[in-house]
Design a protein around this motif. Structure first.
Motif, PDB file in Angstrom:
ATOM      1  N   ASP A  56      28.114   5.269  34.918  1.00  0.00           N
ATOM      2  CA  ASP A  56      29.011   4.711  35.924  1.00  0.00           C
ATOM      3  C   ASP A  56      28.468   4.996  37.324  1.00  0.00           C
ATOM      4  O   ASP A  56      28.373   6.155  37.745  1.00  0.00           O
ATOM      5  CB  ASP A  56      30.397   5.336  35.750  1.00  0.00           C
ATOM      6  CG  ASP A  56      31.446   4.724  36.662  1.00  0.00           C
ATOM      7  OD1 ASP A  56      31.074   3.998  37.596  1.00  0.00           O
ATOM      8  OD2 ASP A  56      32.637   4.993  36.440  1.00  0.00           O
ATOM      9  N   LEU A  57      28.111   3.946  38.060  1.00  0.00           N
ATOM     10  CA  LEU A  57      27.601   4.131  39.425  1.00  0.00           C
ATOM     11  C   LEU A  57      28.624   4.799  40.328  1.00  0.00           C
ATOM     12  O   LEU A  57      28.261   5.595  41.207  1.00  0.00           O
ATOM     13  CB  LEU A  57      27.192   2.787  40.037  1.00  0.00           C
ATOM     14  CG  LEU A  57      25.801   2.240  39.734  1.00  0.00           C
ATOM     15  CD1 LEU A  57      25.527   1.022  40.609  1.00  0.00           C
ATOM     16  CD2 LEU A  57      24.718   3.286  39.936  1.00  0.00           C
ATOM     17  N   ASN A  58      29.907   4.495  40.137  1.00  0.00           N
ATOM     18  CA  ASN A  58      30.933   5.125  40.960  1.00  0.00           C
ATOM     19  C   ASN A  58      30.954   6.640  40.749  1.00  0.00           C
ATOM     20  O   ASN A  58      31.056   7.419  41.710  1.00  0.00           O
ATOM     21  CB  ASN A  58      32.319   4.541  40.647  1.00  0.00           C
ATOM     22  CG  ASN A  58      32.483   3.141  41.173  1.00  0.00           C
ATOM     23  OD1 ASN A  58      31.949   2.788  42.219  1.00  0.00           O
ATOM     24  ND2 ASN A  58      33.210   2.312  40.439  1.00  0.00           N
ATOM     25  N   GLU A  59      30.853   7.057  39.481  1.00  0.00           N
ATOM     26  CA  GLU A  59      30.827   8.492  39.200  1.00  0.00           C
ATOM     27  C   GLU A  59      29.574   9.133  39.786  1.00  0.00           C
ATOM     28  O   GLU A  59      29.629  10.226  40.367  1.00  0.00           O
ATOM     29  CB  GLU A  59      30.880   8.741  37.696  1.00  0.00           C
ATOM     30  CG  GLU A  59      30.854  10.240  37.350  1.00  0.00           C
ATOM     31  CD  GLU A  59      30.798  10.511  35.856  1.00  0.00           C
ATOM     32  OE1 GLU A  59      30.567  11.679  35.500  1.00  0.00           O
ATOM     33  OE2 GLU A  59      30.974   9.556  35.067  1.00  0.00           O
ATOM     34  N   LEU A  60      28.432   8.457  39.644  1.00  0.00           N
ATOM     35  CA  LEU A  60      27.199   8.997  40.216  1.00  0.00           C
ATOM     36  C   LEU A  60      27.303   9.118  41.736  1.00  0.00           C
ATOM     37  O   LEU A  60      26.815  10.084  42.318  1.00  0.00           O
ATOM     38  CB  LEU A  60      26.014   8.114  39.835  1.00  0.00           C
ATOM     39  CG  LEU A  60      25.539   8.234  38.389  1.00  0.00           C
ATOM     40  CD1 LEU A  60      24.556   7.126  38.061  1.00  0.00           C
ATOM     41  CD2 LEU A  60      24.896   9.593  38.143  1.00  0.00           C
ATOM     42  N   GLY A  61      27.952   8.138  42.361  1.00  0.00           N
ATOM     43  CA  GLY A  61      28.145   8.208  43.802  1.00  0.00           C
ATOM     44  C   GLY A  61      28.984   9.400  44.200  1.00  0.00           C
ATOM     45  O   GLY A  61      28.669  10.117  45.165  1.00  0.00           O
ATOM     46  N   TRP A  62      30.065   9.632  43.440  1.00  0.00           N
ATOM     47  CA  TRP A  62      30.905  10.795  43.723  1.00  0.00           C
ATOM     48  C   TRP A  62      30.112  12.085  43.573  1.00  0.00           C
ATOM     49  O   TRP A  62      30.210  12.998  44.407  1.00  0.00           O
ATOM     50  CB  TRP A  62      32.115  10.800  42.787  1.00  0.00           C
ATOM     51  CG  TRP A  62      32.968  12.013  42.936  1.00  0.00           C
ATOM     52  CD1 TRP A  62      33.915  12.258  43.876  1.00  0.00           C
ATOM     53  CD2 TRP A  62      32.915  13.188  42.104  1.00  0.00           C
ATOM     54  NE1 TRP A  62      34.470  13.507  43.693  1.00  0.00           N
ATOM     55  CE2 TRP A  62      33.873  14.099  42.617  1.00  0.00           C
ATOM     56  CE3 TRP A  62      32.169  13.545  40.987  1.00  0.00           C
ATOM     57  CZ2 TRP A  62      34.080  15.345  42.037  1.00  0.00           C
ATOM     58  CZ3 TRP A  62      32.372  14.792  40.415  1.00  0.00           C
ATOM     59  CH2 TRP A  62      33.326  15.668  40.943  1.00  0.00           C
ATOM     60  N   LYS A 319      28.278  -6.883  42.142  1.00  0.00           N
ATOM     61  CA  LYS A 319      28.911  -6.960  43.463  1.00  0.00           C
ATOM     62  C   LYS A 319      28.513  -5.760  44.323  1.00  0.00           C
ATOM     63  O   LYS A 319      28.136  -5.921  45.493  1.00  0.00           O
ATOM     64  CB  LYS A 319      30.432  -7.037  43.332  1.00  0.00           C
ATOM     65  CG  LYS A 319      31.189  -7.185  44.652  1.00  0.00           C
ATOM     66  CD  LYS A 319      32.687  -7.354  44.394  1.00  0.00           C
ATOM     67  CE  LYS A 319      33.453  -7.624  45.696  1.00  0.00           C
ATOM     68  NZ  LYS A 319      33.461  -6.434  46.573  1.00  0.00           N
ATOM     69  N   PHE A 320      28.584  -4.563  43.745  1.00  0.00           N
ATOM     70  CA  PHE A 320      28.261  -3.359  44.515  1.00  0.00           C
ATOM     71  C   PHE A 320      26.808  -3.376  44.988  1.00  0.00           C
ATOM     72  O   PHE A 320      26.520  -3.102  46.158  1.00  0.00           O
ATOM     73  CB  PHE A 320      28.521  -2.108  43.666  1.00  0.00           C
ATOM     74  CG  PHE A 320      28.126  -0.837  44.361  1.00  0.00           C
ATOM     75  CD1 PHE A 320      29.005  -0.195  45.215  1.00  0.00           C
ATOM     76  CD2 PHE A 320      26.851  -0.286  44.179  1.00  0.00           C
ATOM     77  CE1 PHE A 320      28.628   0.966  45.879  1.00  0.00           C
ATOM     78  CE2 PHE A 320      26.468   0.866  44.832  1.00  0.00           C
ATOM     79  CZ  PHE A 320      27.366   1.493  45.687  1.00  0.00           C
TER      80      PHE A 320
END
Length: 361
Positions: A56-62, A319-320
């Motif tokens: 998950d890119l969102n988790e990696l970003g966090w 999209k991201f």
């Protein structure tokens, strides 16, 4: 299945008063919290943060934002700061003080002056693959796109007090090593194994970990490791590159399963494309090694995202990553932003101040 990704980011420790790199990484490591995976690097100027694997890119970003803030906080508690820059902007770094480790000291004996500019920081992206053979063939497919990633990630224009004239001096400096830069094209896994055996006999390898090609089967994990990028200035740029890299790997794996082992781009052509991408970054033209034409960097970035569009969509990242790429092309690479900071006052100390702020933004 969407492959897992693991990230390593390297940062430089600096003295916020002088803005010079400071050989005090051990103090930062000691001050870092137990919940953070921060480790020593080869020089005492550097620390490395690692994320656990995630799809998950969102988790990696966090996790990356948390890691940068934790490392910065640990440094601040020692009267220091950290910056995400491919090379030191200011400081006396040659030769760099090495971390106390037998392997690093053995490398100094073997590689000698090559280590003089070793205080370099990169983004390493690990992507799960079925086995090392797949990792080698994925590397074949990634080779044509590595110069574009260099241009997008370029974040090392200044080196110890001078403008190098390059967008990524790290790429140029690192390219002097005997087993670095773009991986060769390997028509078979046997050819890859034979090359490693010959390199070992030549004395160019200290051990398996010193195969420093920008795409390689990881010597310790079931992944292909992509090491081509300067450490990006901020997390949004990191995530954009990470999304593109995973999509490149997924696209390549699909081709490998169909029996396609990649385009055998001549090594000398790819070397020239590397030089051009490192020299001009996003402000010039990139050599599209697939047909030998010069293409504006923004156009080449567009070709890249079209090449991996299906993989991005499958992962839910389209999209991201598209928005991140648009932002990067609009605001400029880290190298461009560093030069704008310098132009404000013709002072490299302002560049370091800007890096300190952007690293945890």
């Amino acid at each position: 299945m969407i492959p897992l990704i693991g990230i390593e980011e390297e940062y430089l420790v600096v003295d916020p008063r002088t803005r010079h790199v400071a050989p005090r990484a051990a103090e930062v490591l000691a001050a870092a919290t137990d919940v953070l995976d921060v480790v020593q690097e080869i020089t005492r100027f550097q620390v490395e943060a690692r994320t656990p694997p995630s799809a998950d890119l969102n988790e990696l970003g966090w996790r990356l934002r948390s890691a940068r803030k934790e490392v910065a906080g640990a440094a601040r508690s020692c009267g220091l700061a950290v910056v995400a820059s491919g090379i030191p902007v200011l400081g006396n770094v040659m030769p760099p003080p090495l971390t106390d480790d037998d392997r690093y000291l053995q490398g100094r004996v073997l590689y000698r002056g090559l280590q003089d500019e070793l205080s370099i920081c990169a983004l390493h992206v690990h992507v799960d693959v079925p086995d090392p053979e797949h990792a080698v063939y994925v590397g074949n497919h990634l080779r044509p796109w590595l110069p574009t990633l260099i241009a997008l990630a370029a974040n090392s224009p200044f080196f110890v007090g001078r403008d190098t004239g390059y967008a990524s001096w790290r790429v140029i400096s690192w390219g002097r090593w005997p087993v670095s830069g773009a991986p060769p094209y390997f028509p078979s896994y046997g050819a890859y194994e034979g090359a490693l055996e010959a390199l070992a006999r030549s004395g160019a390898l200290l051990d398996a970990k010193t195969v420093y090609w920008d795409s390689r089967p990881s010597p310790r994990l079931p992944t292909v490791e992509i090491r081509v990028a300067d450490v990006p200035l901020d997390v949004t740029d990191s995530l954009t590159l990470i999304g593109l890299i995973r999509a490149l790997v997924v696209t390549a794996l699909g081709a490998v399963r169909r029996g396609d082992r990649g385009l055998p781009v001549p090594g000398e052509v790819l070397r020239a494309a590397y030089w051009r991408a490192a020299r001009y970054g996003l402000q010039g033209e990139i050599l599209d090694v697939r047909d030998g034409t010069l293409v504006p960097a923004a156009v080449m970035a567009g070709r890249l995202i079209e090449h991996v569009r299906a993989a991005l969509a499958e992962a839910g990242d389209l999209k991201f990553v598209q928005e991140g790429l648009d932002r990067l092309l609009r605001t400029g690479s880290g190298a461009m932003r560093q030069r704008r900071a310098y132009e404000r006052g013709n002072d490299l100390q302002e560049v370091v101040d800007d890096l300190i702020e952007a690293t945890v933004a």
